[in-house]
Design a protein around this motif. Structure first.
Motif, PDB file in Angstrom:
ATOM      1  N   TYR A   8       0.852  -1.181   0.000  1.00  0.00           N
ATOM      2  CA  TYR A   8       0.000   0.000   0.000  1.00  0.00           C
ATOM      3  C   TYR A   8       0.888   1.231   0.000  1.00  0.00           C
ATOM      4  CZ  TYR A   8      -3.811  -3.112   0.970  1.00  0.00           C
ATOM      5  OH  TYR A   8      -4.732  -4.106   0.864  1.00  0.00           O
ATOM      6  N   ILE A   9       0.618   2.128  -0.913  1.00  0.00           N
ATOM      7  CA  ILE A   9       1.393   3.354  -1.040  1.00  0.00           C
ATOM      8  C   ILE A   9       0.427   4.511  -0.864  1.00  0.00           C
ATOM      9  CG2 ILE A   9       2.835   4.769  -2.546  1.00  0.00           C
ATOM     10  CD1 ILE A   9       3.462   2.148  -4.089  1.00  0.00           C
ATOM     11  N   GLN A  10       0.727   5.412   0.018  1.00  0.00           N
ATOM     12  CA  GLN A  10      -0.119   6.571   0.219  1.00  0.00           C
ATOM     13  C   GLN A  10       0.721   7.822   0.033  1.00  0.00           C
ATOM     14  OE1 GLN A  10      -2.315   6.626   3.851  1.00  0.00           O
ATOM     15  NE2 GLN A  10      -3.075   8.676   3.528  1.00  0.00           N
ATOM     16  N   PHE A  11       0.179   8.769  -0.719  1.00  0.00           N
ATOM     17  CA  PHE A  11       0.861  10.035  -0.905  1.00  0.00           C
ATOM     18  C   PHE A  11      -0.195  11.096  -1.141  1.00  0.00           C
ATOM     19  CE2 PHE A  11       0.382   8.210  -5.067  1.00  0.00           C
ATOM     20  CZ  PHE A  11      -0.002   9.268  -5.849  1.00  0.00           C
ATOM     21  N   SER A  12       0.192  12.330  -0.978  1.00  0.00           N
ATOM     22  CA  SER A  12      -0.749  13.416  -1.240  1.00  0.00           C
ATOM     23  C   SER A  12      -0.025  14.504  -2.022  1.00  0.00           C
ATOM     24  CB  SER A  12      -1.311  13.982   0.059  1.00  0.00           C
ATOM     25  OG  SER A  12      -0.270  14.521   0.834  1.00  0.00           O
ATOM     26  N   ALA A  31       6.130  15.391 -12.306  1.00  0.00           N
ATOM     27  CA  ALA A  31       6.870  15.560 -11.054  1.00  0.00           C
ATOM     28  C   ALA A  31       6.616  14.402 -10.101  1.00  0.00           C
ATOM     29  CB  ALA A  31       6.477  16.881 -10.403  1.00  0.00           C
ATOM     30  N   ILE A  32       5.470  13.744 -10.241  1.00  0.00           N
ATOM     31  CA  ILE A  32       5.147  12.645  -9.338  1.00  0.00           C
ATOM     32  C   ILE A  32       6.162  11.507  -9.438  1.00  0.00           C
ATOM     33  CG2 ILE A  32       3.591  11.390 -10.879  1.00  0.00           C
ATOM     34  CD1 ILE A  32       1.761  11.075  -8.380  1.00  0.00           C
ATOM     35  N   PHE A  33       6.768  11.329 -10.614  1.00  0.00           N
ATOM     36  CA  PHE A  33       7.773  10.277 -10.763  1.00  0.00           C
ATOM     37  C   PHE A  33       9.056  10.632 -10.024  1.00  0.00           C
ATOM     38  CE2 PHE A  33       5.325   9.689 -14.823  1.00  0.00           C
ATOM     39  CZ  PHE A  33       4.611   8.598 -14.357  1.00  0.00           C
ATOM     40  N   ASP A  34       9.301  11.934  -9.854  1.00  0.00           N
ATOM     41  CA  ASP A  34      10.450  12.360  -9.057  1.00  0.00           C
ATOM     42  C   ASP A  34      10.152  12.233  -7.567  1.00  0.00           C
ATOM     43  OD1 ASP A  34      11.827  13.007 -11.383  1.00  0.00           O
ATOM     44  OD2 ASP A  34      11.057  15.061 -11.389  1.00  0.00           O
ATOM     45  N   LEU A  35       8.889  12.493  -7.193  1.00  0.00           N
ATOM     46  CA  LEU A  35       8.499  12.392  -5.793  1.00  0.00           C
ATOM     47  C   LEU A  35       8.455  10.946  -5.317  1.00  0.00           C
ATOM     48  CD1 LEU A  35       5.582  14.987  -5.784  1.00  0.00           C
ATOM     49  CD2 LEU A  35       7.825  15.264  -4.724  1.00  0.00           C
ATOM     50  N   PRO A  37       9.712   7.464  -7.046  1.00  0.00           N
ATOM     51  CA  PRO A  37      10.288   6.712  -8.159  1.00  0.00           C
ATOM     52  C   PRO A  37       9.653   5.336  -8.376  1.00  0.00           C
ATOM     53  CG  PRO A  37      12.034   7.684  -6.839  1.00  0.00           C
ATOM     54  CD  PRO A  37      10.753   7.890  -6.098  1.00  0.00           C
ATOM     55  N   LYS A  38       9.039   4.731  -7.346  1.00  0.00           N
ATOM     56  CA  LYS A  38       8.379   3.427  -7.506  1.00  0.00           C
ATOM     57  C   LYS A  38       7.230   3.509  -8.513  1.00  0.00           C
ATOM     58  CE  LYS A  38       8.653  -0.019  -5.251  1.00  0.00           C
ATOM     59  NZ  LYS A  38       9.249  -1.296  -5.609  1.00  0.00           N
ATOM     60  N   LEU A  39       6.678   4.708  -8.701  1.00  0.00           N
ATOM     61  CA  LEU A  39       5.573   4.868  -9.646  1.00  0.00           C
ATOM     62  C   LEU A  39       6.017   4.698 -11.094  1.00  0.00           C
ATOM     63  CD1 LEU A  39       3.552   7.766  -8.026  1.00  0.00           C
ATOM     64  CD2 LEU A  39       2.972   5.342  -8.099  1.00  0.00           C
ATOM     65  N   GLY A  44       3.055   3.554 -17.421  1.00  0.00           N
ATOM     66  CA  GLY A  44       2.133   3.411 -18.546  1.00  0.00           C
ATOM     67  C   GLY A  44       0.696   3.638 -18.150  1.00  0.00           C
ATOM     68  N   GLN A  45       0.282   3.063 -17.015  1.00  0.00           N
ATOM     69  CA  GLN A  45      -1.085   3.249 -16.555  1.00  0.00           C
ATOM     70  C   GLN A  45      -1.350   4.696 -16.152  1.00  0.00           C
ATOM     71  OE1 GLN A  45       0.952   0.784 -15.599  1.00  0.00           O
ATOM     72  NE2 GLN A  45      -0.157  -1.144 -15.344  1.00  0.00           N
ATOM     73  N   ILE A  46      -0.372   5.321 -15.538  1.00  0.00           N
ATOM     74  CA  ILE A  46      -0.544   6.731 -15.160  1.00  0.00           C
ATOM     75  C   ILE A  46      -0.686   7.592 -16.402  1.00  0.00           C
ATOM     76  CG2 ILE A  46       0.601   8.706 -14.072  1.00  0.00           C
ATOM     77  CD1 ILE A  46       1.690   6.685 -11.976  1.00  0.00           C
ATOM     78  N   TRP A  47       0.153   7.334 -17.413  1.00  0.00           N
ATOM     79  CA  TRP A  47       0.059   8.111 -18.644  1.00  0.00           C
ATOM     80  C   TRP A  47      -1.271   7.854 -19.355  1.00  0.00           C
ATOM     81  CZ3 TRP A  47       2.150  12.400 -19.573  1.00  0.00           C
ATOM     82  CH2 TRP A  47       3.410  12.693 -19.055  1.00  0.00           C
ATOM     83  N   ASP A  48      -1.785   6.621 -19.287  1.00  0.00           N
ATOM     84  CA  ASP A  48      -3.105   6.355 -19.869  1.00  0.00           C
ATOM     85  C   ASP A  48      -4.157   7.233 -19.222  1.00  0.00           C
ATOM     86  OD1 ASP A  48      -2.057   4.441 -21.547  1.00  0.00           O
ATOM     87  OD2 ASP A  48      -2.710   2.723 -20.323  1.00  0.00           O
ATOM     88  N   ARG A  49      -4.098   7.380 -17.911  1.00  0.00           N
ATOM     89  CA  ARG A  49      -5.071   8.225 -17.206  1.00  0.00           C
ATOM     90  C   ARG A  49      -4.881   9.701 -17.538  1.00  0.00           C
ATOM     91  NH1 ARG A  49      -7.406   5.930 -11.948  1.00  0.00           N
ATOM     92  NH2 ARG A  49      -7.364   3.712 -12.388  1.00  0.00           N
TER      93      ARG A  49
END
Length: 105
Positions: A8-12, A31-35, A37-39, A44-49
């Protein structure tokens, strides 16, 4: 909260950070990928959204005059008082490709 099997990963993000992320999307950098890196593993799924959001935002701006106007659809669709002021109602529904419609009651 993103739920992966047993992880479970939680971030805001603040609204400003989210807007920054969307603005950077056109440059293929979030920027979320810098915050977190596990994302990058689910990039691919994030970019789809992100791309789905951009597509539908564009469609709403082009066809409906923006998301604000689209959100006002409740004033047109469904049961609404007639502008005649005679106590009658008008019912409107968007039913593309409908073969048959029944209103019972």
């Amino acid at each position: 909260i993103f739920a992966f099997p047993f992880i479970y990963i939680q971030f805001s993000l603040s609204l400003a950070d989210l807007v920054c992320c969307i603005a950077r999307a056109s440059a293929m950098s979030l920027a979320i990928f810098d915050l977190d890196p596990k994302l990058r593993e689910v990039q691919g799924q994030i970019w789809d959204r992100v791309n789905g959001y951009k597509h539908w935002k564009s469609e709403l701006e082009k066809n409906e005059g923006g998301i604000e106007n689209f959100a006002l659809g409740y004033k047109i669709f469904g049961f609404n008082p007639s502008p005649k002021g005679d106590g009658s109602y008008i019912y409107r529904e968007w039913l593309p490709n409908a073969k048959q419609v029944l209103l019972i009651g």
